[in-house]
Design an enzyme around this catalytic site. Structure first.
Site, PDB file in Angstrom:
ATOM      1  N   GLY A  45       1.606   6.709   3.991  1.00 54.79           N
ATOM      2  CA  GLY A  45       0.220   6.240   3.964  1.00 54.79           C
ATOM      3  C   GLY A  45      -0.328   5.783   5.303  1.00 54.79           C
ATOM      4  O   GLY A  45      -1.534   5.808   5.524  1.00 54.79           O
ATOM      5  N   ASP A 101      -0.709   1.071   5.482  1.00 52.42           N
ATOM      6  CA  ASP A 101      -2.097   1.404   5.172  1.00 52.42           C
ATOM      7  C   ASP A 101      -2.795   0.264   4.449  1.00 52.42           C
ATOM      8  O   ASP A 101      -3.923  -0.078   4.753  1.00 52.42           O
ATOM      9  CB  ASP A 101      -2.179   2.709   4.352  1.00 52.42           C
ATOM     10  CG  ASP A 101      -1.216   2.739   3.166  1.00 52.42           C
ATOM     11  OD1 ASP A 101      -0.498   1.750   2.929  1.00 52.42           O
ATOM     12  OD2 ASP A 101      -1.180   3.767   2.463  1.00 52.42           O
ATOM     13  N   ASP A 104      -1.519  -4.451  -1.064  1.00 53.11           N
ATOM     14  CA  ASP A 104      -2.064  -4.530  -2.424  1.00 53.11           C
ATOM     15  C   ASP A 104      -1.282  -5.630  -3.151  1.00 53.11           C
ATOM     16  O   ASP A 104      -1.543  -6.813  -2.954  1.00 53.11           O
ATOM     17  CB  ASP A 104      -1.938  -3.140  -3.066  1.00 53.11           C
ATOM     18  CG  ASP A 104      -2.556  -3.053  -4.452  1.00 53.11           C
ATOM     19  OD1 ASP A 104      -3.109  -4.052  -4.931  1.00 53.11           O
ATOM     20  OD2 ASP A 104      -2.498  -1.981  -5.074  1.00 53.11           O
ATOM     21  N   VAL A 154      -8.233   3.153  -3.805  1.00 52.08           N
ATOM     22  CA  VAL A 154      -8.943   3.909  -2.766  1.00 52.08           C
ATOM     23  C   VAL A 154      -8.070   5.044  -2.227  1.00 52.08           C
ATOM     24  O   VAL A 154      -6.841   4.988  -2.307  1.00 52.08           O
ATOM     25  CB  VAL A 154      -9.384   2.985  -1.600  1.00 52.08           C
ATOM     26  CG1 VAL A 154     -10.466   2.033  -2.051  1.00 52.08           C
ATOM     27  CG2 VAL A 154      -8.196   2.205  -1.018  1.00 52.08           C
TER      28      VAL A 154
END
Ligand code: IMP
Ligand code: MG
Length: 180
Positions: A45, A101, A104, A154
């Site tokens: 990512g 990236d 979360d 996303v």
């Protein structure tokens, strides 16, 4: 590909501008010890972010790669992070900047940060392009953050759904019927 994207959340021009600012912050942080710096991008990512970021970093650096999978296949819900590629370089005694990236749930970074610390780096900091502040846990430290975003799944600019859309230049949101 474009037809699958419902909306752009962060335009590539905003990302480019923020990357320059982040690079300045990071360069200032490592100004006095740039000879011992290793960046550790978490694959896959972070590759687009990494590629753009390091070209604005006038520091002497090495790269060591690590690959972790959190969202296997066609899911938007995290599983337990799995190490797919062990760290490709020696980081003992080096200043390590982890690059990911997105922060979360924090499971991925918690696991990779612990793995890095076991290998006795001189220091450890972390940079992420995106953070979902409503979900990010307090015990996972990130020193450099590009953007705080709302709790949405996303894609783009390296982020995938089912390994697709990493090449989309903006950070965007898919049409809801395309994700479970
Ligand atoms: P965490 O372990 O839940 O913090 O998630 C971290 C990893 O899951 C990231 O490195 C991403 O690869 C992936 N991930 C988390 N949220 C998203 C998202 O919204 N879109 C795509 N990938 C995500
Ligand atoms: Mg990832």
């Amino acid at each position: 590909m474009e037809a699958d994207i419902a909306r752009i959340l962060i335009h590539s021009s905003e990302i480019a501008a923020r990357n320059r600012e982040l690079a300045n912050e990071i360069a200032a942080h490592y100004a006095d010890h740039d000879s011992g710096l290793t960046l550790v991008p978490i694959l896959s990512g972070s590759i687009v972010f990494l590629a753009d970021l390091i070209r604005h970093l006038p520091l002497k650096m090495k790269l060591a790669l690590v690959q972790v999978s959190t969202y296997p296949g066609a899911t938007t819900r995290p599983a337990d992070p799995k190490t797919i590629l062990e760290l490709t370089g020696d980081i003992e005694g080096r200043h390590v900047l982890l690059v990911d990236d997105i922060l979360d749930s924090g499971r991925t970074l918690r696991r990779v940060q612990a793995m890095i610390r076991e290998r006795n780096p001189r220091s450890l900091s972390t940079a992420v392009l995106l953070r979902k502040p409503d979900k990010a846990p307090d015990d996972v430290m990130v020193e450099f953050v590009g953007f705080d975003i709302e709790d949405l799944f996303v894609i783009g600019y390296g982020l995938d759904y089912n390994d697709l859309y990493r090449n989309y230049p903006h950070v965007g949101v898919l049409h809801p019927e395309l994700t479970p």
